[in-house]
Design an enzyme around this catalytic site. Structure first.
Site, PDB file in Angstrom:
ATOM      1  N   HIS A 153      22.552 -24.692  28.540  1.00 48.14           N
ATOM      2  CA  HIS A 153      21.768 -25.729  27.868  1.00 48.14           C
ATOM      3  C   HIS A 153      21.087 -26.646  28.877  1.00 48.14           C
ATOM      4  O   HIS A 153      19.968 -27.113  28.650  1.00 48.14           O
ATOM      5  CB  HIS A 153      22.610 -26.556  26.887  1.00 48.14           C
ATOM      6  CG  HIS A 153      21.744 -27.493  26.118  1.00 48.14           C
ATOM      7  ND1 HIS A 153      20.999 -27.094  25.033  1.00 48.14           N
ATOM      8  CD2 HIS A 153      21.396 -28.785  26.356  1.00 48.14           C
ATOM      9  CE1 HIS A 153      20.245 -28.090  24.618  1.00 48.14           C
ATOM     10  NE2 HIS A 153      20.470 -29.135  25.404  1.00 48.14           N
ATOM     11  N   HIS A 177      18.071 -35.735  32.258  1.00 47.73           N
ATOM     12  CA  HIS A 177      16.652 -35.913  31.915  1.00 47.73           C
ATOM     13  C   HIS A 177      15.918 -36.842  32.884  1.00 47.73           C
ATOM     14  O   HIS A 177      14.776 -36.597  33.247  1.00 47.73           O
ATOM     15  CB  HIS A 177      16.519 -36.457  30.496  1.00 47.73           C
ATOM     16  CG  HIS A 177      16.951 -35.475  29.455  1.00 47.73           C
ATOM     17  ND1 HIS A 177      16.358 -34.236  29.332  1.00 47.73           N
ATOM     18  CD2 HIS A 177      17.898 -35.532  28.508  1.00 47.73           C
ATOM     19  CE1 HIS A 177      16.949 -33.585  28.335  1.00 47.73           C
ATOM     20  NE2 HIS A 177      17.883 -34.346  27.823  1.00 47.73           N
TER      21      HIS A 177
END
Ligand code: ZN
Length: 261
Positions: free
Chosen positions: A207, A234
């Protein structure tokens, strides 16, 4: 998702706000703690990374994405359903040479023990390491090449994951509104709440690769470069992309078809 002319890239269109358009681009990245959010003139689209990852993973270069909400649907927490829909409708090849972002020199960013770099390569390759002190995760490492067509089987089904306490916090921030065991692996201190088993032994690192592809898709074209990520998130993904793009000697846009295995 609608067809778009060559060199459009990925453009979000808020159908509920007079079709206001926000191109997926690093200059519009607003907030990146748990999810990648785009913002332009105060208009927001949150949690775009899984959808963008599916588009890049499937080799879609141009599309208009219409959405009537502030957050992209999380679906099952992976990009598998997006990929299935894209494969179902199919992709049209345009009569225009494909534009690639070719990395010309190595660029690295880091933040405490998190490190991420990208270096020249003839394909888009990702080497990823994660390390969580959790009995179900630990250290996981995986490498994939996007050119090899591994995305839909090896990466797309991998679900997002979160710790139960953090999911509570996301909800308080208005994200993961539909958050439940149907759209994330919910980790407790020493196990997980989900009744069904993991989809892969190393679903977590897969993921993370899915997220990296989605965040780098913000450059708006396929990448020729080798990404190495260690404990990234992120924030670091978008930092790497903006650091790379700021250095005009580190990349070029080319139409030259790279080596295809
Ligand atoms: Zn994710």
């Amino acid at each position: 998702m609608k067809p778009a002319p060559a060199y459009t890239g990925y453009v979000f269109r808020r159908a509920d706000l007079n079709d206001f358009e926000i191109p997926a681009s690093p200059e519009h990245v607003a907030h990146v703690s748990y999810a990648t959010t785009l913002m332009k003139s105060g208009v927001m689209i949150a949690t775009v990374e899984h959808l963008l990852s599916a588009l890049m993973g499937c080799g879609v270069d141009n599309t208009i994405i219409e959405i009537d909400s502030v957050e992209a649907p999380i679906l099952d927490g992976s990009s598998g359903q997006w990929v299935a829909l894209i494969e179902q409708v199919g992709i049209v090849e345009l009569q225009a040479p494909r534009a690639y972002l070719r990395v010309l020199k190595r660029v690295e960013v880091s933040e405490r023990d998190r490190v991420m770099s990208i270096e020249p390569a003839d394909e888009f390759r990702i080497t990823c390491l994660i390390d969580f002190k959790h009995p179900m995760i630990g250290a996981q490492r995986r490498e994939i090449s996007l050119c090899a067509g591994d995305y839909s089987k090896e990466i797309a089904p991998a679900r997002t994951f979160g710790f139960v306490e953090e999911i509570e916090m996301l909800r308080q921030n208005g994200l993961a509104r539909g958050g439940s065991l149907e759209n994330a692996i919910a980790l407790t201190r020493d196990g997980m709440l989900n009744p069904e088993p993991l989809r892969f032994d190393d679903e977590f690192v897969r993921h993370k690769i899915l997220d990296i592809i989605g965040d780098l898709a913000l450059c708006g074209m396929p990448v020729l470069g080798h990404v190495r990520a260690s404990r990234s998130g992120h924030g670091l993904h978008t930092m790497l992309l903006s650091t790379l793009l700021r250095d005009r000697e580190a990349w070029e846009v080319t139409n030259v078809q790279p080596y295809q295995p």
